[in-house]
Design an enzyme around this catalytic site. Structure first.
Site: not given
Length: 594
Positions: A455, A365, A337
């Site tokens: 996701h 996403d 991330y």
């Protein structure tokens, strides 16, 4: 005894030394000149002693080689990020010493409301969480519940030991607790919790687990409600979650016969690494919520079966804990991330180099958190009562999203992907691609691979299933002459080995599973993870034999019928539907009906 100087050290530095056995966020040590011993506010210990992490009153014990180490290497290091996986690289010692007297029990008990400040004890240290609780992903209520109290027991099983030091500003670290809190009465266990614990004690033997849904069923019955809600939840009405799975039901096989399938080989290569199977463990957050060993157990279970593990920036164990749990030579990938403080992300990339990580998956996403109502409802089920007692407005609409965007960069662009590629020779993969157009862009930007993923249905509701996007992508890639320039992976909705085969026939290089590994690890630990890998491998082998292929490389579109894929009809999958828990409306306070 002549007291020495009380010096604050960051535990994230000292845990790099073998003699350090502490998971506390801050260590306070005093060196006594007379006895030549190092002691903390609560416990005296000699040079070479090792600390007890489980002691809720201790500040943390540290083996000290000499007084020169104390004065020469002490520093304070803090990064404002939620992730427990942040590396201790390029940390410069501070020349300043912070003197701390600590907080008395009497003073602690004065800070139990928003107006007076919310102070909480964790691991023998006192923290001011008044501001932090507004962005706490778990909501304000749990922090307010423990205001003026010791929250160590509830904190420790979920969080990495160094997360406080890396997320909470140091001016909110108030020092060690001076004195001892009164023993609190144990909270009464509800009948529902008693039943759950009884089910844990009477789980079926692992030999009775035959498929992915079996693991999910046992997890649903045995996980704590908050863990189950977090793992199983998806966005909005969870249509995308279900569609991810149902899409596989609309693809059928064209098997060939009279082929010698005495021997079939499930091995393949992914991102240049050999692997025994064409699937991998996809990254998930907070594996420790379901099992004490968390990502470490998953690493060991995957290692036993030669399966690649991807672990997350938001893992509940540290980077080193997870990589150290791996077998020698085991392949691991890292899900990144991207932090607004880009130096943190660059440092993590450097860490990947040091730990021989074979792939870095940049998640793209999740600029904001999806609307996961199951998780919300469970997380805040008792919030109203606590908030009313605190005279707080019960507004939870922005808390989790604000927390997420505090450590994930919402301004991430294609240029940043290019910058990451310049930082390392490790393959860079974009995770969260959802259209053929973006796959083409990724290939043109020189990305090594992409993961077509929504996701797990947890972000944008009504995003198309990864299998459908994969089906549309491969012909376009070939038309552009890019199909040999980039590897394509997918995740989401996979339940069977035949699902994996269908994705491979459509052109995927490999297939990821996330929740399945969480459920397997949560119920049976690393043995469950190994069992899951064995089940999927056996299903792939059987599917290959019945399809008439000997090697993964032989799979292609000629083996499948996709004419019904875009119809988006659903089949009555009894096993899947029996495990799935639909969204539920709010309950009345006097409603005892479960």
């Amino acid at each position: 005894m002549k007291p020495g100087l009380s010096i604050r050290f960051s535990s994230s530095f000292f845990r790099r030394y073998k003699n350090c056995n502490t998971g506390k966020s801050t260590i306070f040590l005093t060196y006594d000149l007379n006895e030549k011993r190092v002691f903390s506010t609560h416990k005296v210990f000699a040079k070479g002693d090792r600390g007890n992490v489980g002691n809720t009153r201790s500040i943390g014990l540290l083996s000290v080689v000499g007084i020169g180490l104390i004065f020469g290497l002490s520093y304070i290091y803090s990064v404002k990020a939620l992730s427990p996986i942040l590396l201790d690289v390029d940390v410069k010692p501070s020349k300043k010493f912070e003197v701390s007297k600590g907080v008395s029990v009497e003073e602690l008990k004065k800070h139990t409301t928003v107006d007076d400040g919310v102070w909480v004890v964790i691991g023998g240290n006192v923290y001011d969480l008044t501001e932090f609780m507004n962005i706490h992903p778990g909501g304000k209520a749990i922090i307010l519940k423990y205001a003026g109290r010791d929250a160590t027991k509830i904190f420790t099983p979920i969080h990495a030991p160094d997360i406080i030091d890396k997320f909470l500003p140091h001016d909110k670290h108030l020092g060690p607790l001076i004195g001892q809190l009164d023993m609190e009465d144990e909270e009464e266990i509800s009948p529902e919790e008693i039943e759950r614990l009884q089910r844990v004690e009477n789980m079926p033997p692992i030999t009775q687990i035959f498929n992915v849904s079996d693991f999910e069923y046992i997890a649903k019955k045995t996980l704590a409600p908050n863990a189950w809600a977090y793992y199983s939840s998806a966005a909005d009405d969870e249509v995308t979650l279900r569609e991810n799975h149902y899409a596989f039901h609309r693809v059928f096989f064209n098997p060939r016969v009279l082929v010698d399938v005495t021997e079939v080989d499930t091995s393949t290569t992914m991102l240049g690494s050999k692997t025994s199977v064409p699937f991998y463990c996809s990254a998930t957050a907070l594996a420790r919520l379901g099992h004490e060993e968390g990502e470490k157990g998953i690493a060991r279970g995957c290692g036993r079966q030669g399966v690649i593990q991807m672990f997350s920036t938001l893992a509940s164990y540290s980077f080193d804990d997870i990589t150290d749990a791996a077998e020698p030579g085991q392949v691991q990938w890292f899900q990144l991330y991207v932090n607004p403080d880009r130096s943190i992300s660059y440092n993590l990339i450097e860490k990947c180099k040091l730990k021989n990580i074979k792939g870095i998956f940049v998640t793209v996403d999740a600029p904001v958190l999806g609307n996961r109502e199951k998780d919300k409802r469970m997380k805040y089920i008792d919030d109203a009562d606590i908030m009313e007692a605190q005279k707080e407005k019960v507004d939870r609409s922005q808390g989790a999203a604000k927390a997420l965007t505090s450590f994930i960069d919402t301004s991430l662009t294609w240029k940043d992907i290019g910058d990451f590629k310049k930082q390392t020779n490790i393959p860079i993969v974009i995770k969260g691609i959802q259209t053929p157009e973006d796959v083409i862009l990724a290939a043109k930007h020189g990305v090594d691979a992409v993961v077509i993923s929504n996701h797990g249905g947890r972000q944008l509701e009504f995003a198309r299933s990864p299998l459908e996007v994969l089906h549309d992508t491969m012909p376009i890639l070939k038309a552009h002459g890019l199909h040999d320039k980039i590897e394509i992976y997918i995740d989401g909705g996979v339940r069977r080995g035949t699902d994996i085969i269908k994705a491979l026939c459509l052109g995927a290089k490999g297939v990821g599973l996330g929740r399945a590994f969480l459920y397997a690890n949560s119920t049976y630990g690393e043995d469950g993870v190994a069992r899951l890998c064995q089940i999927l491998r056996a299903e792939i082998q059987t599917g290959m034999r019945l399809l008439g292929v000997q090697k993964i490389s032989e799979l292609g579109p000629e083996f499948i019928d996709t004419r019904n894929l875009a119809a988006r009809t659903t089949t009555n999958d009894e096993l899947y539907n029996s495990v799935y828990v639909p969204l539920a409306p709010p309950r009345f306070r006097n409603d005892d009906d479960n």
